[in-house]
Design a protein around this motif. Structure first.
Motif, short mmCIF file in Angstrom:
data_model
loop_
_atom_site.label_atom_id
_atom_site.label_comp_id
_atom_site.label_asym_id
_atom_site.label_seq_id
_atom_site.Cartn_x
_atom_site.Cartn_y
_atom_site.Cartn_z
N ASP A 1 34.27 -64.67 14.91
CA ASP A 1 34.00 -63.28 14.57
C ASP A 1 34.94 -62.75 13.48
O ASP A 1 34.68 -61.71 12.89
CB ASP A 1 34.04 -62.39 15.81
N GLN A 2 36.04 -63.46 13.23
CA GLN A 2 36.96 -63.06 12.17
C GLN A 2 36.45 -63.44 10.78
O GLN A 2 36.89 -62.87 9.79
CB GLN A 2 38.34 -63.71 12.40
N ILE A 3 35.53 -64.40 10.71
CA ILE A 3 35.09 -64.88 9.40
C ILE A 3 33.58 -64.78 9.17
O ILE A 3 33.12 -64.85 8.03
CB ILE A 3 35.52 -66.35 9.19
N MET A 4 32.80 -64.64 10.24
CA MET A 4 31.35 -64.67 10.04
C MET A 4 30.82 -63.35 9.47
O MET A 4 31.43 -62.29 9.64
CB MET A 4 30.63 -64.98 11.36
N THR A 5 29.69 -63.46 8.78
CA THR A 5 28.97 -62.28 8.29
C THR A 5 27.97 -61.88 9.35
O THR A 5 27.10 -62.66 9.73
CB THR A 5 28.24 -62.60 6.97
N SER A 6 28.08 -60.64 9.85
CA SER A 6 27.20 -60.22 10.95
C SER A 6 25.89 -59.61 10.45
O SER A 6 24.88 -59.64 11.16
CB SER A 6 27.94 -59.22 11.85
N ARG A 7 25.91 -59.07 9.24
CA ARG A 7 24.67 -58.50 8.68
C ARG A 7 24.01 -59.58 7.83
O ARG A 7 24.32 -59.76 6.65
CB ARG A 7 24.97 -57.25 7.85
N VAL A 8 23.07 -60.29 8.43
CA VAL A 8 22.49 -61.47 7.81
C VAL A 8 21.14 -61.13 7.17
O VAL A 8 20.29 -60.51 7.81
CB VAL A 8 22.31 -62.61 8.83
N VAL A 9 20.95 -61.58 5.93
CA VAL A 9 19.65 -61.45 5.28
C VAL A 9 18.80 -62.64 5.72
O VAL A 9 19.22 -63.79 5.61
CB VAL A 9 19.80 -61.46 3.75
N THR A 10 17.61 -62.35 6.25
CA THR A 10 16.76 -63.41 6.79
C THR A 10 15.38 -63.39 6.13
O THR A 10 15.06 -62.49 5.34
CB THR A 10 16.59 -63.25 8.31
N ILE A 11 14.58 -64.37 6.46
CA ILE A 11 13.21 -64.46 5.95
C ILE A 11 12.32 -64.96 7.08
O ILE A 11 12.79 -65.68 7.96
CB ILE A 11 13.13 -65.40 4.72
N GLU A 12 11.05 -64.56 7.05
CA GLU A 12 10.12 -65.03 8.07
C GLU A 12 9.40 -66.29 7.58
O GLU A 12 9.26 -66.51 6.37
CB GLU A 12 9.10 -63.95 8.41
N ALA A 13 8.93 -67.07 8.49
CA ALA A 13 8.32 -68.36 8.15
C ALA A 13 7.05 -68.22 7.32
O ALA A 13 6.72 -69.09 6.50
CB ALA A 13 8.02 -69.15 9.43
N ASP A 14 6.32 -67.10 7.48
CA ASP A 14 5.06 -66.91 6.76
C ASP A 14 5.25 -66.24 5.40
O ASP A 14 4.26 -65.97 4.71
CB ASP A 14 4.08 -66.09 7.59
N ALA A 15 6.48 -65.97 5.00
CA ALA A 15 6.74 -65.40 3.68
C ALA A 15 6.52 -66.46 2.60
O ALA A 15 6.62 -67.66 2.86
CB ALA A 15 8.16 -64.86 3.61
N THR A 16 6.21 -66.03 1.39
CA THR A 16 6.02 -66.97 0.29
C THR A 16 7.37 -67.41 -0.27
O THR A 16 8.38 -66.74 -0.09
CB THR A 16 5.21 -66.34 -0.85
N LEU A 17 7.34 -68.53 -0.99
CA LEU A 17 8.57 -69.00 -1.62
C LEU A 17 9.07 -67.99 -2.65
O LEU A 17 10.28 -67.81 -2.82
CB LEU A 17 8.33 -70.34 -2.31
#
Length: 505
Positions: free
Chosen positions: A442-458
């Motif tokens: 928790d001292q080094i990780m980024t907690s606000r993660v940008v994610t993507i869904e599997a059905d999104a396009t490349l």
């Protein structure tokens, strides 16, 4: 049957065969942008393929200025197939084994839809100039009535070039929830003074013909000379300097030397005369006047801003320009792309290389099929994502380091005891932890993660990576469970392969 066409059919797919024009009669008056009302409106249209059970596979094709509903296949007695037959049919870009393709003649046209040559129900005579002035939005609103008659709630795609591209953009603005994919080719979002000027020259050529008779020429000699001249001027804008050099050069027509008079000397002169003479046999002079005026009025800006004009669009866009097009030059397509991008729309842009000028969208069958097919059947994140090595949020930094080394990865999603994503740790974070003597994740990780869904396009994934300046995206489901991971390197490589021959802005 034309041998060239047969060879193209063998390359691109099967022939649609015989098709038939149908007619839809609006059940009520059509209220126009001007406030006028049109009674007894008829829309001519053709369909290819079959509408699926949930009516989700419909594609609307928009024709250019002098086009019609006959976009593909053959009518009895045809010497050539529909105007976009090279991209519509089994195995082609608009694959009729998958899609239900619709093409209608525009309001104001003269190929079966209500226009100035139609009978005015109030007088029993052709409308002529009593036909109300129309706009691109009016054309789209009439098409919306046709689409509603099929029970279609959302179009899988709307596609077209030139004035057809204007209709595509108008659909996306007027009915944002109804257009899933929009393909606008060799077009603009606002007509320029130069484009308006060419339209005005064409109108003046017609109006100056003594036979025009203030638009009341039905049943008598039509203004053929004026209409032919208008077409000759317009046709020059559809070509390019290079294509005219390649096709004609300075070759003479049926003579060895200059005539030193005002007869036809050059082949290009004869070609334009032929274009004008053949056009008057199939097009109405008043429709020419009304349609060019609708193009002149076309302006999707709002309060002078194209960004504002596209504010509510929801479609996914493919915008294509032609390198040698000087009627609708690439900069106008780039303006569309930039305005869509400003509104976070999903947009792909390609500038095809062609010497054919504006008409390239009708002639470059190979490039059109390639680009449109890839756009309509995009690669999705789920197709390319890699399995993700994860780590529990209570694990040590030493364990994180070992997993990164053993699995040869640079990103490690951090999950809770129930498997839901709570953060992400990178190889750089672990290196920093060693230097700063950190002990817990928790001292080094980024907690606000940008994610993507599997059905999104490349393409959507690539935009996220660029927007947030990151190099990997965890792929998650709606419950934030980690399904996999995609990296900028893998996505860039795949997108690059799919966009060969295209330039970007």
């Amino acid at each position: 049957m034309n041998e060239w066409y047969l060879s193209e059919v063998r390359k691109l797919g099967k022939d649609l065969g015989a098709v038939e024009t149908q007619f839809f009669h609006l059940p009520e008056d059509l209220v126009l942008e001007s406030g006028r009302r049109l009674k007894n409106v008829t829309i001519a249209y053709e369909t290819y393929g079959k509408l699926n059970k949930d009516k989700s596979n419909a594609i609307l094709i928009e024709h250019a200025f002098s086009g019609d509903a006959h976009a593909a296949g053959w009518h009895e007695g045809d010497r050539k197939p529909g105007w976009w037959d090279t991209v519509i049919g089994p195995g082609k870009a608009f694959d009729t084994d998958k899609y239900f393709v619709i093409c209608s003649n525009i309001l104001g046209g003269c190929k079966g839809s209500t226009g100035p040559s139609s009978i005015n129900p109030d007088t029993g005579r052709p409308y002529g100039l009593s036909f109300p002035v129309i706009t691109i939005a009016d054309m789209v609103n009439a098409q919306k009535k046709l689409i509603d008659s099929f029970g279609i709630r959302q179009l899988f795609a709307v596609a077209g070039g030139s004035m057809g591209g204007m209709q595509v953009l108008q659909w996306a603005v007027s009915y944002p929830k109804m257009v899933r994919n929009a393909i606008a080719i060799a077009t603009c979002a606002i007509s320029t003074p130069q484009q308006i000027a060419f339209s005005e020259v064409g109108r003046r050529a017609i109006i100056s013909d003594p036979n025009w008779n203030n638009g009341d020429f039905y049943g008598r000699e039509p203004p053929m000379t004026g209409l032919a001249l208008a077409r000759m001027v317009a046709h020059i804008t559809y070509l390019s300097d290079e294509s005219m050099k390649q096709k004609f050069g300075r070759q003479l027509k049926d003579k060895e030397n200059y005539g030193f008079d005002f007869s036809t000397d050059f082949q290009v002169e004869s070609y334009l005369q032929h274009q004008g003479d053949s056009f008057v046999k199939r097009f109405d002079a008043n429709s020419y006047i009304y349609i060019t005026k609708a193009i002149d009025y076309f302006d999707l800006t709002k309060d002078g801003s194209l960004d504002e004009g596209f504010k509510n669009v929801k479609s996914r866009f493919l915008v294509i320009s032609v390198s040698s097009d000087w009627l609708y030059p690439p900069y106008q397509s780039k303006e569309i792309v930039m305005a869509l991008t400003a509104n976070n729309a999903e947009v792909s842009y390609c500038e095809i290389k062609s010497m054919y000028g504006h008409d390239a969208f009708l002639l470059e069958a190979g490039q059109m099929n390639y680009l449109i097919s890839n756009f309509l059947s995009p690669r999705l994140v789920r197709d390319v994502m890699a399995p993700a090595a994860t780590i529990r949020e209570v694990a040590s930094i030493d364990l994180a380091a070992r997993i990164l080394v053993d699995r040869k990865v640079t990103h490690l999603p951090v999950v809770s005891g129930s498997g839901k994503l709570t953060g992400i740790v990178t190889a750089w974070d672990v290196a920093r932890a060693v230097v700063e003597r950190c002990e817990t994740l928790d001292q080094i990780m980024t907690s606000r993660v940008v994610t993507i869904e599997a059905d999104a396009t490349l393409e959507a994934a690539a935009r996220k990576l660029e927007k947030y300046d990151i190099s990997a995206l965890p792929v998650v489901d709606k419950d934030k469970n980690v399904l996999g991971i995609v990296t900028s390197d893998s996505i860039s490589k795949l997108i690059g392969q799919r966009k060969q021959g295209c330039s970007s802005i």
